[in-house]
Scaffold this active site. Structure first.
Site, PDB file in Angstrom:
ATOM      1  CE  LYS A   1      -4.385  -1.823   1.048  1.00  0.00           C
ATOM      2  NZ  LYS A   1      -5.718  -1.715   1.566  1.00  0.00           N
TER       3      LYS A   1
ATOM      4  CE  LYS B   1     -13.362  -4.340  -0.176  1.00  0.00           C
ATOM      5  NZ  LYS B   1     -12.354  -3.902   0.801  1.00  0.00           N
TER       6      LYS B   1
ATOM      7  CE  LYS C   1      -5.542  -7.994  -1.800  1.00  0.00           C
ATOM      8  NZ  LYS C   1      -6.482  -7.951  -0.742  1.00  0.00           N
TER       9      LYS C   1
HETATM   10  P1  ATP Z   1      -8.545  -3.081  -0.577  1.00  0.00           P
HETATM   11  O1  ATP Z   1      -8.320  -3.239  -2.042  1.00  0.00           O
HETATM   12  O2  ATP Z   1      -9.291  -1.840  -0.213  1.00  0.00           O
HETATM   13  O3  ATP Z   1      -7.319  -3.307   0.251  1.00  0.00           O
HETATM   14  P2  ATP Z   1      -9.498  -5.766  -0.509  1.00  0.00           P
HETATM   15  O4  ATP Z   1     -10.267  -6.080  -1.722  1.00  0.00           O
HETATM   16  O5  ATP Z   1      -8.142  -6.288  -0.380  1.00  0.00           O
HETATM   17  O6  ATP Z   1      -9.549  -4.225  -0.203  1.00  0.00           O
HETATM   18  P3  ATP Z   1     -10.312  -6.238   2.248  1.00  0.00           P
HETATM   19  O7  ATP Z   1     -11.403  -5.431   2.835  1.00  0.00           O
HETATM   20  O8  ATP Z   1      -8.926  -5.825   2.583  1.00  0.00           O
HETATM   21  O9  ATP Z   1     -10.424  -6.288   0.661  1.00  0.00           O
HETATM   22  O10 ATP Z   1     -10.530  -7.765   2.558  1.00  0.00           O
HETATM   23  C1  ATP Z   1     -11.698  -8.355   3.092  1.00  0.00           C
HETATM   24  C2  ATP Z   1     -11.541  -9.855   3.153  1.00  0.00           C
HETATM   25  O11 ATP Z   1     -11.457 -10.382   1.832  1.00  0.00           O
HETATM   26  C3  ATP Z   1     -10.253 -10.336   3.860  1.00  0.00           C
HETATM   27  O12 ATP Z   1     -10.558 -11.508   4.591  1.00  0.00           O
HETATM   28  C4  ATP Z   1      -9.325 -10.657   2.731  1.00  0.00           C
HETATM   29  O13 ATP Z   1      -8.371 -11.634   3.069  1.00  0.00           O
HETATM   30  C5  ATP Z   1     -10.296 -11.173   1.692  1.00  0.00           C
HETATM   31  N1  ATP Z   1      -9.774 -10.952   0.336  1.00  0.00           N
HETATM   32  C6  ATP Z   1      -9.453  -9.756  -0.217  1.00  0.00           C
HETATM   33  N2  ATP Z   1      -9.035  -9.914  -1.487  1.00  0.00           N
HETATM   34  C7  ATP Z   1      -9.081 -11.253  -1.731  1.00  0.00           C
HETATM   35  C8  ATP Z   1      -8.766 -12.046  -2.864  1.00  0.00           C
HETATM   36  N3  ATP Z   1      -8.334 -11.500  -3.984  1.00  0.00           N
HETATM   37  N4  ATP Z   1      -8.940 -13.382  -2.783  1.00  0.00           N
HETATM   38  C9  ATP Z   1      -9.385 -13.953  -1.642  1.00  0.00           C
HETATM   39  N5  ATP Z   1      -9.696 -13.249  -0.532  1.00  0.00           N
HETATM   40  C10 ATP Z   1      -9.559 -11.924  -0.564  1.00  0.00           C
END
Ligand code: ATP
Ligand code: LTN
Length: 333
Positions: free
Chosen positions: A114, A199, A196
């Site tokens: 980040k 969002k 990965k």
């Molecule tokens: P941001 O992009 O804002 O960091 P994010 O998409 O990574 O958000 P989080 O809110 O950080 O989402 O994650 C919420 C949950 O979803 C956590 O348990 C995280 O491990 C899971 N998660 C996030 N991205 C993935 C992915 N690509 N595959 C599987 N699990 C995921």
């Protein structure tokens, strides 16, 4: 609450929930809700470690609650609340900051990633993010934390902080375990499949939002980056196969079929047919969730009642742990 083991988890309202969030985390929450006492929060305190638009943050927080319910989390049976509605999270986080070393925070992959992506805003909150997350978990004497693979390092540091604190003051915190799904623990970006799915990716084609139009979802899958080899085979660790590996994983997670059976079913078939089937399976998985979301998200009173009740219950549980911590460190309580 009945005498069952405790689950705590949450998602940040930092964008629209993706298929990665669903398969990596929320789907498991649904599967585990009968067996555990579950507490699920919308992690708004965490989300402001990256700059957010205030109106949007508010909307996304309520949408996230509606989506939890639409995905199948029963609000009667579980505690659902907004993280900032429970004062204990920020308070315990301050205390635990004083029991966490700069060196261990510097090693966190999410902080490094980040910091790279938001080089103009490497704030102290981003750095101490894992301490707030540890506080979320430890306040509820949590047994199990169902998350995607990217969060396992944060669960490890949470355990280290808890063990350190317990080592000084006695058994204050339960030491939690992380829990990942068999398929879907790390769903990859559709455009850069070695990264990965996230969002907050600036390219919306890279992720599938649970709130995307169903035909947009199908299109995104059909235009997912693959390779030119034309063989549907799962090769773990082979970067050239990252796109196909990802689509196979997604299909396995949404249908429950094993990777081996998918590979043998598609042996000799082309990417076009395969992608069309993945697209259909994902759309059929999201369709009922989407319909439920459209209903629930309109009902503001229903959602308000749930998060108000959730905040009350969550605060009551968390205050017990916070008070114990304050006593142990020597605050006048
Ligand atoms: P941001 O992009 O804002 O960091 P994010 O998409 O990574 O958000 P989080 O809110 O950080 O989402 O994650 C919420 C949950 O979803 C956590 O348990 C995280 O491990 C899971 N998660 C996030 N991205 C993935 C992915 N690509 N595959 C599987 N699990 C995921
Ligand atoms: N850091 C998590 C969200 C999160 C969380 C938690 C997950 C914040 N606090 C406590 C489980 C338990 C993420 O998904 N990025």
């Amino acid at each position: 609450m009945e005498n069952k083991k405790i689950i705590f988890s949450g998602v940040q309202p930092s964008g629209n929930v993706t298929l990665g969030n669903y398969l990596g985390a929320i789907k498991n929450w649904v599967d585990l809700q009968e067996e555990y006492n579950c507490i699920y929060a919308m992690m708004d305190l965490h989300s402001i470690t990256v700059r957010q638009n205030p109106q949007e943050l508010k909307k996304k927080t309520l949408d996230l609650l509606a989506l939890y319910i639409a995905c199948g989390i029963d609000p009667e049976q579980n505690i659902l609340f907004v993280q900032s509605h429970n004062h204990c999270h920020a308070e315990l986080s301050w205390v635990l900051n004083c029991y966490t070393y700069m060196g261990e925070l510097q090693r966190m992959t999410q902080f490094k990633d980040k910091s790279k992506n938001h080089a103009d805003n490497i704030n102290a909150g981003l750095f101490t993010y894992p301490v707030l997350m540890a506080s979320d978990i430890l306040l509820y004497q949590t047994d199990l934390v169902p998350v995607g693979k990217d969060q396992m390092q944060h669960i490890e540091i949470c355990r280290d902080i808890a063990e350190r604190f317990n080592g000084i003051y006695g058994d204050v915190f339960k030491i939690p375990e992380g829990f990942m799904p068999k398929a879907g623990a790390k769903v990859m970006s559709l455009q850069e499949p070695t990264k990965k799915m996230s969002k907050s990716d600036e390219n919306p084609k890279a992720y599938i939002s649970m709130l995307d139009d169903l035909n947009v979802i199908a299109k995104k899958i059909k235009s997912a980056v693959t390779d030119s080899e034309g063989i549907i085979e799962y090769r773990e660790g082979d970067e050239t196969k990252a796109g196909i590996n990802n689509l196979i994983t997604i299909l396995s997670a949404v249908t429950g079929k094993s990777i081996e059976s998918i590979v043998s079913e598609y042996s000799g078939k082309g990417y076009g047919d395969f992608k069309a089937d993945v697209a259909e399976a994902v759309v059929e998985c999201i369709r009922p969730i989407r319909a439920e979301f459209d209903k629930i998200s309109q009902d503001k009173k229903y959602l308000t009642d749930i998060y108000e009740d959730g905040a009350m219950k969550a605060t009551r549980i968390a205050e017990r742990t916070l008070k114990k911590v304050y006593k142990k460190v020597g605050f006048v309580v």
